[in-house]
Design an enzyme around this catalytic site. Structure first.
Site, PDB file in Angstrom:
ATOM      1  NE  ARG A   1      -1.139   2.480   2.943  1.00  0.00           N
ATOM      2  CZ  ARG A   1      -0.594   3.587   3.439  1.00  0.00           C
ATOM      3  NH1 ARG A   1      -0.514   4.683   2.709  1.00  0.00           N
ATOM      4  NH2 ARG A   1      -0.098   3.610   4.666  1.00  0.00           N
ATOM      5  CG  ASP A   2       3.093   4.423   2.987  1.00  0.00           C
ATOM      6  OD1 ASP A   2       3.182   5.264   2.082  1.00  0.00           O
ATOM      7  OD2 ASP A   2       3.192   4.721   4.185  1.00  0.00           O
TER       8      ASP A   2
ATOM      9  CB  CYS B   1       2.209  10.533   1.309  1.00  0.00           C
ATOM     10  SG  CYS B   1       0.533  11.127   1.059  1.00  0.00           S
TER      11      CYS B   1
HETATM   12  P1  HMG Z   1     -13.352  14.217  -2.891  1.00  0.00           P
HETATM   13  O1  HMG Z   1     -13.079  14.640  -4.295  1.00  0.00           O
HETATM   14  O2  HMG Z   1     -13.580  15.297  -1.877  1.00  0.00           O
HETATM   15  O3  HMG Z   1     -14.564  13.185  -2.866  1.00  0.00           O
HETATM   16  O4  HMG Z   1     -12.149  13.303  -2.425  1.00  0.00           O
HETATM   17  P2  HMG Z   1     -16.113  13.441  -2.730  1.00  0.00           P
HETATM   18  O5  HMG Z   1     -16.554  12.862  -1.448  1.00  0.00           O
HETATM   19  O6  HMG Z   1     -16.432  14.895  -3.008  1.00  0.00           O
HETATM   20  O7  HMG Z   1     -16.694  12.580  -3.934  1.00  0.00           O
HETATM   21  C1  HMG Z   1     -16.412  12.937  -5.296  1.00  0.00           C
HETATM   22  C2  HMG Z   1     -16.584  11.732  -6.198  1.00  0.00           C
HETATM   23  O8  HMG Z   1     -15.605  10.768  -5.872  1.00  0.00           O
HETATM   24  C3  HMG Z   1     -17.930  11.011  -6.053  1.00  0.00           C
HETATM   25  O9  HMG Z   1     -18.251  10.510  -7.339  1.00  0.00           O
HETATM   26  C4  HMG Z   1     -17.639   9.873  -5.147  1.00  0.00           C
HETATM   27  O10 HMG Z   1     -18.502   8.770  -5.313  1.00  0.00           O
HETATM   28  C5  HMG Z   1     -16.234   9.522  -5.565  1.00  0.00           C
HETATM   29  P3  HMG Z   1     -19.421  11.157  -8.239  1.00  0.00           P
HETATM   30  O11 HMG Z   1     -20.657  11.104  -7.373  1.00  0.00           O
HETATM   31  O12 HMG Z   1     -18.966  12.573  -8.473  1.00  0.00           O
HETATM   32  O13 HMG Z   1     -19.430  10.300  -9.457  1.00  0.00           O
HETATM   33  N1  HMG Z   1     -15.511   8.900  -4.451  1.00  0.00           N
HETATM   34  C6  HMG Z   1     -14.902   7.697  -4.500  1.00  0.00           C
HETATM   35  N2  HMG Z   1     -14.750   6.800  -5.480  1.00  0.00           N
HETATM   36  C7  HMG Z   1     -14.085   5.656  -5.171  1.00  0.00           C
HETATM   37  N3  HMG Z   1     -13.599   5.381  -3.940  1.00  0.00           N
HETATM   38  C8  HMG Z   1     -13.721   6.269  -2.943  1.00  0.00           C
HETATM   39  C9  HMG Z   1     -14.394   7.486  -3.208  1.00  0.00           C
HETATM   40  N4  HMG Z   1     -14.689   8.549  -2.438  1.00  0.00           N
HETATM   41  C10 HMG Z   1     -15.364   9.389  -3.197  1.00  0.00           C
HETATM   42  N5  HMG Z   1     -13.242   6.008  -1.716  1.00  0.00           N
HETATM   43  C11 HMG Z   1     -11.248  11.546  -1.033  1.00  0.00           C
HETATM   44  C12 HMG Z   1     -12.088  12.810  -1.082  1.00  0.00           C
HETATM   45  C13 HMG Z   1     -11.020  11.221   0.426  1.00  0.00           C
HETATM   46  C14 HMG Z   1     -12.001  10.426  -1.729  1.00  0.00           C
HETATM   47  C15 HMG Z   1      -9.917  11.820  -1.778  1.00  0.00           C
HETATM   48  O14 HMG Z   1      -9.331  12.937  -1.200  1.00  0.00           O
HETATM   49  C16 HMG Z   1      -8.962  10.658  -1.714  1.00  0.00           C
HETATM   50  O15 HMG Z   1      -9.180   9.623  -2.333  1.00  0.00           O
HETATM   51  N6  HMG Z   1      -7.852  10.839  -0.976  1.00  0.00           N
HETATM   52  C17 HMG Z   1      -6.881   9.735  -0.758  1.00  0.00           C
HETATM   53  C18 HMG Z   1      -5.476  10.258  -0.742  1.00  0.00           C
HETATM   54  C19 HMG Z   1      -4.534   9.121  -0.427  1.00  0.00           C
HETATM   55  O16 HMG Z   1      -4.825   7.961  -0.635  1.00  0.00           O
HETATM   56  N7  HMG Z   1      -3.338   9.494   0.079  1.00  0.00           N
HETATM   57  C20 HMG Z   1      -2.329   8.500   0.436  1.00  0.00           C
HETATM   58  C21 HMG Z   1      -2.676   7.684   1.655  1.00  0.00           C
HETATM   59  S1  HMG Z   1      -2.371   8.552   3.186  1.00  0.00           S
HETATM   60  C22 HMG Z   1      -0.691   8.236   3.525  1.00  0.00           C
HETATM   61  O17 HMG Z   1       0.015   7.722   2.705  1.00  0.00           O
HETATM   62  C23 HMG Z   1      -0.165   8.551   4.913  1.00  0.00           C
HETATM   63  C24 HMG Z   1       0.033   7.289   5.766  1.00  0.00           C
HETATM   64  O18 HMG Z   1       0.938   6.392   5.142  1.00  0.00           O
HETATM   65  C25 HMG Z   1       0.587   7.681   7.152  1.00  0.00           C
HETATM   66  C26 HMG Z   1       1.794   8.625   7.077  1.00  0.00           C
HETATM   67  O19 HMG Z   1       2.807   8.285   6.426  1.00  0.00           O
HETATM   68  O20 HMG Z   1       1.687   9.699   7.685  1.00  0.00           O
HETATM   69  C27 HMG Z   1      -1.302   6.566   6.003  1.00  0.00           C
HETATM   70 MG    MG Z   2       3.097   6.556   5.170  1.00  0.00          MG
END
Ligand code: HMG
Ligand code: MG
Length: 309
Positions: free
Chosen positions: A24-25, A250
């Site tokens: 994943r990460d 990320c």
């Molecule tokens: P958004 O654009 O605000 O979503 O994104 P929304 O709620 O406004 O929805 C818009 C459209 O997206 C809708 O579709 C939803 O259905 C669809 P429409 O009605 O317009 O056709 N949608 C989705 N589709 C599929 N799967 C979903 C989903 N959600 C909404 N889950 C959102 C908000 C949270 C979805 C977006 O910002 C996002 O996907 N962010 C993820 C970013 C990410 O993955 N970053 C990396 C992971 S975090 C990390 O690495 C840190 C960590 O390792 C710890 C550390 O190191 O600190 C964990």
């Molecule tokens: Mg991380």
């Protein structure tokens, strides 16, 4: 020398849990999309190497993280219901629906300790992220799922600079209070140092959160991940996130590089006589195999030194 000499330290725990985040990460930050066949083999090899939990993918928006857009296909092809826990990242109810449709039993929500990263990573304000998580976690718990929570930017934020410890504890407690069984403290851009680790853990303990509810998630951007792990071990933490071969980062925090390499962690734990259940030679062979697929050497020091070979 391919394995370290074992010299235990009686101040440290006798065993730890390594929470593997490589699929994943690690893979979410690759420039190219890794074929699902390679991902399936990676997960299977990590299980064979003895990792007790493997975070396999994310049900986030596929446009936000195209590298993991094959989440459904991957879950169809790995055994995530009969063996070890294989959590997936889920930010919202749409992600939960997708996870439930695949029979997922373990999810992780991921919050931010800072306003800027909440907006950049989740398109939400700091407060709005909780409005997104709350119904997601409530439903997941009703479905009998295990819910873990991450909090990012615990040790510093590339846009906001220093992040007050009180702010991290406040956000972390809110995430735990939603019903998460564990909180993983993310050093997303790898800026933390050992004294900071101790101070943050002290602050969580003082706020009523014991070390056994906490995990550490170190990125190695500034070369501090293993030292910080040692500080957390001394404090009493026994769950550590790591990424096979040191891949990772990320995509919404440009200065984030790889996670603490699982091999580097296992080398230190093995040398200290701390049980993790991980077979270092099998793990290192997996990372060498994966580096071949990615076309570049692994960032892990142990892998490059021939450790475990
Ligand atoms: P958004 O654009 O605000 O979503 O994104 P929304 O709620 O406004 O929805 C818009 C459209 O997206 C809708 O579709 C939803 O259905 C669809 P429409 O009605 O317009 O056709 N949608 C989705 N589709 C599929 N799967 C979903 C989903 N959600 C909404 N889950 C959102 C908000 C949270 C979805 C977006 O910002 C996002 O996907 N962010 C993820 C970013 C990410 O993955 N970053 C990396 C992971 S975090 C990390 O690495 C840190 C960590 O390792 C710890 C550390 O190191 O600190 C964990
Ligand atoms: Mg991380």
């Amino acid at each position: 020398m391919s394995l370290p000499m074992v010299v235990p330290d009686p101040r440290l725990p006798s065993s730890v849990t390594i929470y593997e985040v490589g699929p994943r990460d690690g893979l979410q930050n690759e420039q190219t999309v890794v074929p699902v066949d390679v991902k399936v083999e990676l997960v299977e090899r990590l299980v064979t190497a003895g990792l007790p939990v493997v975070e396999v993918t994310s049900f986030v928006h596929p446009k936000w993280v195209p590298q993991l857009a094959d989440a459904e296909e991957l879950l169809d092809r790995v055994d995530h219901t009969n063996g070890i826990p294989m959590p997936v990242l889920v930010p919202n109810e749409r992600g939960l629906d997708r996870a439930l449709a695949k029979g997922v039993r373990h999810i992780a929500i991921f919050g931010s300790a800072t306003e800027t990263f909440a907006r950049r990573n989740l398109n939400r304000s700091l407060d709005e992220q909780f409005a997104m998580f709350e119904p997601t976690v409530t439903r997941a718990l009703d479905e009998g799922m295990d819910v873990r929570a991450y909090v990012s930017m615990c040790f510093g934020d590339p846009w906001e600079g220093e992040v007050p410890i009180d702010q991290v504890v406040a956000v972390g407690k809110r995430l735990l209070d939603l019903g998460a069984y564990q909180l993983s403290l993310g050093d997303t851009t790898g800026v933390g140092t050992t004294g900071h680790v101790t101070a943050l853990l002290d602050a969580f303990n003082a706020a009523g959160v014991p070390d056994d509810r906490l995990a550490m998630h170190f990125h190695d951007t500034y070369g501090q991940a293993l030292a910080n792990t040692y500080a957390a071990l001394l404090h009493g933490v026994t769950t550590f996130d790591a990424s096979a071969g040191g891949l990772g980062g990320c995509p919404y925090a440009e200065s984030a590089t790889g996670n603490l390499a699982t091999e580097d962690l296992v080398w230190m734990l093995d040398g200290l006589g701390i049980r993790s259940g991980v077979d270092l030679p099998a793990l290192a062979a997996t990372s060498r195999w994966l580096a071949g697929h990615l076309g570049r050497p692994s960032p892990s020091r142990v892998v490059n030194a021939g450790g475990g070979a």
